[in-house]
Design a protein around this motif. Structure first.
Motif, PDB file in Angstrom:
ATOM      1  N   UNK A  71       0.812  -1.214   0.000  1.00  0.00           N
ATOM      2  CA  UNK A  71       0.000   0.000   0.000  1.00  0.00           C
ATOM      3  C   UNK A  71       0.845   1.264   0.000  1.00  0.00           C
ATOM      4  N   UNK A  72       2.049   1.189   0.555  1.00  0.00           N
ATOM      5  CA  UNK A  72       2.924   2.357   0.622  1.00  0.00           C
ATOM      6  C   UNK A  72       3.813   2.495  -0.611  1.00  0.00           C
ATOM      7  N   UNK A  73       3.801   1.500  -1.474  1.00  0.00           N
ATOM      8  CA  UNK A  73       4.575   1.590  -2.704  1.00  0.00           C
ATOM      9  C   UNK A  73       6.024   1.179  -2.568  1.00  0.00           C
ATOM     10  N   UNK A  74       6.293   0.251  -1.646  1.00  0.00           N
ATOM     11  CA  UNK A  74       7.638  -0.305  -1.496  1.00  0.00           C
ATOM     12  C   UNK A  74       7.616  -1.745  -1.988  1.00  0.00           C
ATOM     13  N   UNK A  75       8.499  -2.079  -2.912  1.00  0.00           N
ATOM     14  CA  UNK A  75       8.608  -3.456  -3.376  1.00  0.00           C
ATOM     15  C   UNK A  75       9.470  -4.232  -2.392  1.00  0.00           C
ATOM     16  N   UNK A  76       8.872  -5.240  -1.779  1.00  0.00           N
ATOM     17  CA  UNK A  76       9.582  -5.963  -0.730  1.00  0.00           C
ATOM     18  C   UNK A  76      10.743  -6.782  -1.292  1.00  0.00           C
ATOM     19  N   UNK A  77      11.946  -6.585  -0.767  1.00  0.00           N
ATOM     20  CA  UNK A  77      13.077  -7.427  -1.167  1.00  0.00           C
ATOM     21  C   UNK A  77      13.142  -8.712  -0.344  1.00  0.00           C
ATOM     22  N   UNK A  78      12.198  -8.886   0.580  1.00  0.00           N
ATOM     23  CA  UNK A  78      12.226 -10.027   1.492  1.00  0.00           C
ATOM     24  C   UNK A  78      10.929 -10.818   1.401  1.00  0.00           C
ATOM     25  N   UNK A  79      11.033 -12.123   1.556  1.00  0.00           N
ATOM     26  CA  UNK A  79       9.851 -12.966   1.711  1.00  0.00           C
ATOM     27  C   UNK A  79       9.452 -12.947   3.180  1.00  0.00           C
ATOM     28  N   UNK A  80       8.241 -13.432   3.484  1.00  0.00           N
ATOM     29  CA  UNK A  80       7.823 -13.504   4.881  1.00  0.00           C
ATOM     30  C   UNK A  80       8.741 -14.428   5.673  1.00  0.00           C
ATOM     31  N   UNK A  81       9.215 -15.486   5.030  1.00  0.00           N
ATOM     32  CA  UNK A  81      10.156 -16.395   5.693  1.00  0.00           C
ATOM     33  C   UNK A  81      11.445 -15.654   6.056  1.00  0.00           C
ATOM     34  N   UNK A  82      11.963 -14.846   5.131  1.00  0.00           N
ATOM     35  CA  UNK A  82      13.200 -14.103   5.401  1.00  0.00           C
ATOM     36  C   UNK A  82      12.995 -13.052   6.485  1.00  0.00           C
ATOM     37  N   UNK A  83      11.829 -12.427   6.512  1.00  0.00           N
ATOM     38  CA  UNK A  83      11.541 -11.456   7.564  1.00  0.00           C
ATOM     39  C   UNK A  83      11.606 -12.119   8.934  1.00  0.00           C
ATOM     40  N   UNK A  84      11.034 -13.310   9.030  1.00  0.00           N
ATOM     41  CA  UNK A  84      11.028 -14.030  10.300  1.00  0.00           C
ATOM     42  C   UNK A  84      12.425 -14.501  10.693  1.00  0.00           C
ATOM     43  N   UNK A  85      13.155 -15.057   9.749  1.00  0.00           N
ATOM     44  CA  UNK A  85      14.475 -15.594  10.060  1.00  0.00           C
ATOM     45  C   UNK A  85      15.464 -14.509  10.463  1.00  0.00           C
ATOM     46  N   UNK A  86      15.386 -13.340   9.819  1.00  0.00           N
ATOM     47  CA  UNK A  86      16.297 -12.254  10.192  1.00  0.00           C
ATOM     48  C   UNK A  86      15.961 -11.723  11.587  1.00  0.00           C
ATOM     49  N   UNK A  87      14.669 -11.694  11.922  1.00  0.00           N
ATOM     50  CA  UNK A  87      14.277 -11.273  13.266  1.00  0.00           C
ATOM     51  C   UNK A  87      14.837 -12.231  14.308  1.00  0.00           C
ATOM     52  N   UNK A  88      14.685 -13.524  14.066  1.00  0.00           N
ATOM     53  CA  UNK A  88      15.216 -14.513  14.999  1.00  0.00           C
ATOM     54  C   UNK A  88      16.742 -14.377  15.124  1.00  0.00           C
ATOM     55  N   UNK A  89      17.393 -14.110  14.001  1.00  0.00           N
ATOM     56  CA  UNK A  89      18.858 -13.999  14.008  1.00  0.00           C
ATOM     57  C   UNK A  89      19.337 -12.906  14.953  1.00  0.00           C
ATOM     58  N   UNK A  90      18.709 -11.726  14.897  1.00  0.00           N
ATOM     59  CA  UNK A  90      19.204 -10.629  15.711  1.00  0.00           C
ATOM     60  C   UNK A  90      18.827 -10.805  17.181  1.00  0.00           C
ATOM     61  N   UNK A  91      17.677 -11.411  17.454  1.00  0.00           N
ATOM     62  CA  UNK A  91      17.307 -11.672  18.846  1.00  0.00           C
ATOM     63  C   UNK A  91      18.284 -12.674  19.459  1.00  0.00           C
ATOM     64  N   UNK A  92      18.610 -13.715  18.706  1.00  0.00           N
ATOM     65  CA  UNK A  92      19.577 -14.705  19.194  1.00  0.00           C
ATOM     66  C   UNK A  92      20.952 -14.084  19.393  1.00  0.00           C
TER      67      UNK A  92
END
Length: 313
Positions: A71-92
């Motif tokens: 809706x904001x006009x940003x083409x996502x460079x990430x899949x939902x899987x990648x969004x989740x995995x990167x979040x887990x990576x930084x928390x760990x």
């Protein structure tokens, strides 16, 4: 329990895990100059018995983040899987063993203007944030803001855009100047919308009442959770409808809800004291059930939580 100091934490920025003071964004970028970003605020809760950190409703958070990008006009460079995995990576990487909040922001970088759509970057910033204790004790004094809630006719409240929160900023500052803790918006048609970064519920005669999604509110994940608790766990009557201002002054209980505020009881609106000046019985029970769910202690909702540490710590 390990506690990370705010300034010692690690940040995920554009594919790199960096110390906070090395995570930098171009000051001339559209995100810095114009608030050209979309984001999610994700809560993770520590379960001491299981020695596990649980992220709450990740699927819904990332579906909403993808919708905000579209809706904001940003083409996502990430899949939902990648969004989740990167979040887990930084928390760990931070080795959190406590309740935390995670800000995951996708932004327009580079040297463009307010209408630029690329290049696209992302940062993920976790920080320690304790849950509200059971039973609830603190209550908010709130007021109806003179500022109107943004609507689909100007800046859609369904999109979690950084710039949208200027609307909430103005209302919050006005409320504090008037001696209140928070503010409550009316929409363009004079109906109750939401708080400054949180959804609104009131209770009258054992009925849970909340504005409709079309009343200029965010499609809140916490709101949906509260509706499930009220219907499925407490067997209460739940109504989603327009709420007029005068109804606020005669309700039995009221509270805000959101990922950041969790369940936050209201004791006063515009100087009118809520019937239950302390957190009401239904509000207390909703909060208790909420904490059970987000920490993994209610097995009926285990599909809503995601373990951060694969085999525990």
């Amino acid at each position: 329990m390990q506690t990370n100091k705010a300034n010692d934490r690690m940040i995920w920025l554009n594919g790199k895990v960096l110390p906070l003071d090395e995570a930098r964004i171009n000051v001339l970028s559209p995100t810095a100059q114009f608030g050209a970003n979309v984001f999610e605020g994700i809560r993770c809760y520590w379960n001491e018995e299981e020695k596990q950190l649980y992220a709450f409703r990740l699927k819904e958070h990332y579906a909403r983040l993808m919708q905000s990008m579209r809706l904001f006009g940003i083409k996502s460079p990430y899949s939902e899987y990648e969004l989740e995995e990167t979040m887990k990576e930084i928390v760990r990487a931070n080795r959190y063993q406590e309740d935390i909040a995670v800000r995951q922001t996708v932004f327009v970088d580079g040297f463009g203007s307010w209408f630029s759509t690329e290049p696209v970057g992302m940062f993920i910033a976790p920080i320690a944030k304790r849950r509200k204790e059971v039973p609830l004790s603190f209550t908010e004094r709130t007021c109806v803001s003179s500022w109107e809630r943004i609507s689909e006719r100007d800046m859609s409240p369904r999109v979690k855009v950084g710039a949208n929160y200027i609307n909430s900023r103005l209302a919050k500052l006005e409320a504090e100047d008037r001696g209140y803790d928070s503010a409550l918006f009316l929409n363009r048609y004079g109906y109750v919308a939401e708080g400054t970064g949180s959804c609104f519920f009131m209770i009258k005669n054992d009925e849970i009442i909340t504005p409709m999604l079309t009343d200029s509110i965010l499609e809140s994940i916490t709101r949906d959770t509260v509706l499930n608790i009220a219907r499925q766990e407490l067997n209460l009557k739940v109504t989603e409808r327009h709420i007029v201002r005068s109804e606020l002054y005669s309700c039995d209980e009221a509270f805000f809800c959101g990922s950041a505020v969790e369940i936050s009881p209201i004791s006063e609106i515009d100087g009118f004291r809520i019937k239950e000046r302390e957190p009401g019985k239904h509000t207390i029970e909703i909060h208790k059930k909420y904490i059970e769910i987000v920490t993994g202690k209610n097995i009926k909702y285990r599909e809503w939580i995601t373990p951060i540490y694969g085999g525990g710590i």
